[in-house]
Design a protein around this motif. Structure first.
Motif, short mmCIF file in Angstrom:
data_model
loop_
_atom_site.label_atom_id
_atom_site.label_comp_id
_atom_site.label_asym_id
_atom_site.label_seq_id
_atom_site.Cartn_x
_atom_site.Cartn_y
_atom_site.Cartn_z
N UNK A 27 38.57 4.85 -18.62
CA UNK A 27 37.98 4.83 -19.96
C UNK A 27 38.79 5.68 -20.93
N UNK A 28 39.18 6.88 -20.48
CA UNK A 28 39.99 7.76 -21.33
C UNK A 28 41.29 7.05 -21.71
N UNK A 29 41.95 6.46 -20.71
CA UNK A 29 43.22 5.78 -20.97
C UNK A 29 43.02 4.61 -21.94
N UNK A 30 42.01 3.81 -21.66
CA UNK A 30 41.77 2.63 -22.50
C UNK A 30 41.46 3.04 -23.94
N UNK A 31 40.61 4.05 -24.09
CA UNK A 31 40.21 4.42 -25.45
C UNK A 31 41.35 5.08 -26.21
N UNK B 19 49.78 13.64 -23.44
CA UNK B 19 49.14 14.94 -23.20
C UNK B 19 47.64 14.85 -23.43
N UNK B 20 47.24 14.09 -24.44
CA UNK B 20 45.81 13.94 -24.73
C UNK B 20 45.13 13.16 -23.60
N UNK B 21 45.85 12.16 -23.06
CA UNK B 21 45.29 11.43 -21.90
C UNK B 21 45.09 12.38 -20.71
N UNK B 22 46.09 13.20 -20.47
CA UNK B 22 45.98 14.14 -19.35
C UNK B 22 44.80 15.09 -19.55
N UNK B 23 44.65 15.57 -20.78
CA UNK B 23 43.54 16.46 -21.08
C UNK B 23 42.21 15.74 -20.87
N UNK B 24 42.15 14.51 -21.31
CA UNK B 24 40.93 13.71 -21.12
C UNK B 24 40.59 13.54 -19.65
N UNK B 25 41.62 13.29 -18.82
CA UNK B 25 41.38 13.16 -17.37
C UNK B 25 40.81 14.46 -16.81
N UNK B 26 41.37 15.59 -17.23
CA UNK B 26 40.86 16.88 -16.73
C UNK B 26 39.41 17.07 -17.15
N UNK B 27 39.11 16.69 -18.39
CA UNK B 27 37.72 16.83 -18.86
C UNK B 27 36.77 15.98 -18.02
N UNK B 28 37.17 14.74 -17.75
CA UNK B 28 36.34 13.86 -16.92
C UNK B 28 36.13 14.49 -15.55
N UNK B 29 37.21 14.97 -14.95
CA UNK B 29 37.10 15.58 -13.62
C UNK B 29 36.20 16.82 -13.66
N UNK B 30 36.45 17.67 -14.64
CA UNK B 30 35.67 18.91 -14.73
C UNK B 30 34.19 18.61 -14.93
N UNK B 106 31.24 8.94 -25.03
CA UNK B 106 32.67 9.02 -25.39
C UNK B 106 33.14 7.68 -25.96
N UNK B 107 32.77 6.59 -25.31
CA UNK B 107 33.19 5.27 -25.80
C UNK B 107 32.64 5.03 -27.21
N UNK B 108 31.38 5.44 -27.40
CA UNK B 108 30.75 5.24 -28.71
C UNK B 108 31.48 6.04 -29.79
N UNK B 109 31.83 7.28 -29.46
CA UNK B 109 32.50 8.13 -30.44
C UNK B 109 33.93 7.66 -30.69
N UNK B 110 34.53 7.00 -29.70
CA UNK B 110 35.89 6.46 -29.88
C UNK B 110 35.89 5.27 -30.81
N UNK B 111 34.97 4.33 -30.60
CA UNK B 111 34.85 3.19 -31.51
C UNK B 111 34.34 3.67 -32.87
N UNK B 112 33.39 4.60 -32.83
CA UNK B 112 32.90 5.30 -34.01
C UNK B 112 32.43 4.40 -35.16
N UNK B 113 31.67 3.36 -34.86
CA UNK B 113 31.19 2.52 -35.96
C UNK B 113 30.03 3.20 -36.70
N UNK B 114 29.79 2.72 -37.91
CA UNK B 114 28.58 3.08 -38.64
C UNK B 114 27.59 1.94 -38.41
N UNK B 115 26.53 2.21 -37.68
CA UNK B 115 25.59 1.15 -37.30
C UNK B 115 24.45 1.06 -38.32
#
Lengths: 497, 497
Positions: A27-31, B19-30, B106-115
């Motif tokens: 998900x992180x990678x895709x987003x 680097x942001x992807x790597x950080x995101x992976x660490x966040x998911x793991x943590x 996370x997915x919602x905040x990535x797409x970030x639409x105004x609903x």
């Protein structure tokens, strides 16, 4: 019997945590790839009918699992966005979001605290964010504040405190029934509709909101305001509040906030500023003079999900008078009694300052974003957007087929395609069709409004991804589409010549 | 000049996406490890002073970058949670969250639409979620609905529609001033404080909310309700609404909703049900009879972040009469005019049904969670929580030192530690101190309330991670702590013997 029961108990946690980690990584990678490549895609495209049909499937009774659910997301949800993360989205006033803002929302949802109160870290994070917001906007540090869902709620909070504080009776207990004078409030005709919505919700009635005309710069006409207040006083009303606009939604106009503050002080009225996006101009030393007087507001509403580019939802209400703020909302039944120690200890109970009792951790993305970039960077990007608006206005003025419809004091540009052969009604229809075709082309997404009866293409720039060349492309496309429409039979028939 | 400007333009996107992807992976793991191991940690511990001090640092002017910001999160934020994700958290009524719910945010905040509206996929997702909610609770499918921040807002939405619909004048335009009769509404003394807050906000005054006594099961006393309504009519009021509780916050009591529906119909009153958590009992075929009559409500408020275990914030308001709902909130200024085609097309404009104009994509976590687990799983977990409440009540009744203080109709258990040597005032103080020590021990986190003047330890089970042995441990600890306090000089001095 008991042991047996324990083993049968279920939870919503995954059986295999590693599989969930792997899914999270994907998900992180895709987003992040989705965000990195956003410029290569259309801003927006209509939602296909087969996708709409998919969202009519019945309620799922059985589990389909996380993997399958994510596949559905990838196939049916992700490809059909609103477009506001795209560099050429400038519709309404909508923010963009950022990669770390997105990840911060995941962290917040993982910790999942209720930030209504009690002694845990999220309350300290929000408290710090509120202090920072006050510093950013030169607002008094002793003010109280609350992060809310957005500008509509921030306006509602400010106006509730205004209403309850200025009422000459116990409005919370006795209601508006106890009033012997109609409580009236004031703002320009350009004031955002959320103010009217709040006034209606508060039981004051839309008619209590006196909409004062604007001058040629779309700022509230001050002599007209003063004479309206005087007329209402003579008529037995109680003028209790004026709303100043720091950035109107139509054109980005900023009322004379210093003058409004003076009038409110003289008239013993509450001064509320709706600074949904415009308040943030205060971050820039260059732009700050535009919003001078904002710091004198009794209450100030603004958004962080607009011109601070954070993901939805996060707005902020600040109130100069902490006690008045608390007195408008605090309510402590037995089951919410605060304690001296333990989990129910802690001095910060945000639920005493607004409508929500349960509150999410929206503060975290603000806290992380401000630390990530520093405030100077936000100031620079806000200046960049204002500069882009000026640049676009210049391009419009330089183009023979385009007409600028309003001054550009901030980050909003209203213009239209013109052609001599059309009367004004036809021009309105041509521009309306032009905007739809521009949307459908996927090239850019301004929105629209009406300026002095003219249908306007409206570009509101609260987008950290936009570049100058994006506006050049917009102008080219508008001119191209406008000229295409010149050949459209619908409009040809109706030209005056 | 132009090219030069382009290269100087900045954005908030990372320079290095990897680097942001790597950080995101660490966040998911943590975060997933944090959730996987939550049972091994204390439920809650006080926030240390040095951590509080950290959150007094001044506004960051310079960027510190994503990595450093995340380190601050790991060091200062993550270790000091509220505790509600822990299996032994049962305070107030607070949900737990789930791993996929976290990732969905996370997915919602990535797409970030105004609903708020317009033609994009998020509106279809929310629309489907609302259909599902109606199906889940056997509510009419032609009803309108809205996902909101939570129960407080859902109650506010329902009561706003009630007020505006039942007013015999144009309340939106003219306000409560136009009323010649005081509009009154009714609910039991056990009704949640958010109803009072809504009534105050709506300008009706807290005194308009008639709090009717309850019977021994904490259900609204129906003859008392009817005589109060009759007395108000004779007194010149307009009784316009009754609020039924599907799960009171103190004890989980459920009013006789069938009877309330009949009374409302007969009296031409709006029937609003506050089902914050209790409404979800309707998911279970076994428990559904408890909330019979709920489906007759004119408006129904409930949360998905409580007994559907989803991350904050997501509640829901359903309104039986779509037109009444829309008429209470819709407001379409020029800049929000809906279009036939293009981005501003689409038939779904949620902003016409509530307070918010900008709205986040809270629907996504609901949509993904329901698909992930299927509704049957939620029904099973709700039954499991009710079963655990009954089990705890049994353990309390079996323990000589403990006293059950209220019936346990659903998922809430109120009890206290008792000892013969104490009078009631001392028992209240002992139990108050006991709860604080229980919190400080980190073993379990119930909250508290007052039942007939008795300080009660209150266990509200909306936790998918709880197991039967967690309640055994709770009972052991309460008895142990209570007996420790028997030796506490403070309380010994004040015993009657």
């Amino acid at each position: 019997m008991n042991t047996e029961n324990v083993t049968k108990e279920e939870s919503l946690d995954p059986e295999d945590w590693q599989l969930m980690r792997n899914l999270g990584h994907r998900m992180v990678d895709d987003m992040l790839t989705y965000l990195e490549t956003v410029r290569d895609r259309h801003v927006w495209q209509p939602v296909p009918n087969e996708v709409k049909a998919f969202f009519r499937q019945p309620l799922p009774m059985e589990a389909q699992g996380a993997e399958h659910t994510y596949r559905d997301f990838l196939q049916y949800v992700l490809p059909h966005p609103m477009g506001n993360i795209h560099p050429r989205f400038w519709g309404w006033v909508i923010g963009t979001g950022t990669p770390l803002g997105m990840l911060a929302d995941m962290l917040a949802a993982g910790m999942n605290p209720n930030v209504g109160g009690a002694d845990h870290v999220a309350n300290y994070v929000e408290s710090q964010v509120l202090h920072w917001c006050k510093q950013m906007l030169a607002y008094p540090d002793e003010a109280s504040g609350l992060l809310v869902s957005g500008g509509s709620m921030a306006n509602l909070v400010g106006l509730t405190v205004a209403r309850n504080t200025k009422a000459e009776f116990d409005l919370r207990q006795d209601g508006i029934y106890a009033s012997d004078r109609k409580m009236t409030l004031y703002g320009s005709t350009e004031t955002h509709s959320s103010v009217q919505k709040a006034v209606e919700l508060l039981g004051l009635g839309g008619s209590a909101f006196r909409q004062v005309p604007v001058d040629k710069d779309f700022q509230i006409d001050l002599p007209e305001l003063e004479s309206t207040i005087a007329r209402d006083r003579r008529g037995g009303c109680q003028p209790f509040c004026a709303v100043g606009n720091a950035g109107t939604v139509n054109t980005g106009a900023i009322d004379d906030l210093e003058a409004l503050a003076r009038i409110c002080q003289r008239e013993n009225m509450w001064f509320h500023v709706d600074g949904a996006f415009g308040a943030l101009a205060g971050l820039s030393l260059e732009l700050r003079p535009l919003v001078a007087g904002m710091e004198k507001a009794d209450s100030l509403a603004f958004d962080l999900h607009k011109w601070m580019y954070m993901p939805y939802e996060v707005g902020c209400a600040l109130v100069r008078h902490e006690e008045a703020h608390r007195k408008a909302f605090a309510l402590t039944p037995d089951y919410l009694t605060h304690a001296d120690r333990g989990l129910a200890g802690g001095k910060i109970w945000f639920s005493d300052y607004g409508v929500q009792l349960s509150r999410g951790f929206r503060a975290l993305k603000v806290w992380m974003s401000i630390k990530e970039h520093g405030v100077q960077k936000y100031a620079k990007l806000i200046e960049q957007n204002v500069d882009q608006a000026r640049y676009l206005a210049m391009l419009v003025e330089d183009a023979a087929d385009l007409q600028l419809l309003a001054p550009v004091p901030l980050n909003i540009v209203c213009f239209r395609f013109i052609a001599d052969r059309y009367d004004n009604d036809t021009l309105n229809e041509v521009n309306k069709e032009l905007l739809i075709r521009l949307h459908e082309s996927g090239i850019a997404a301004p929105s629209y409004t009406s300026i002095n009866g003219n249908y306007a293409l409206r570009v509101a720039i609260t987008n950290h991804r936009s570049r100058r060349d994006d506006f050049e492309l917009l102008v080219e496309e508008v001119v191209r589409l406008g000229n295409t429409l010149l050949d459209d039979a619908r409009f040809c028939r109706r030209s005056p010549g």
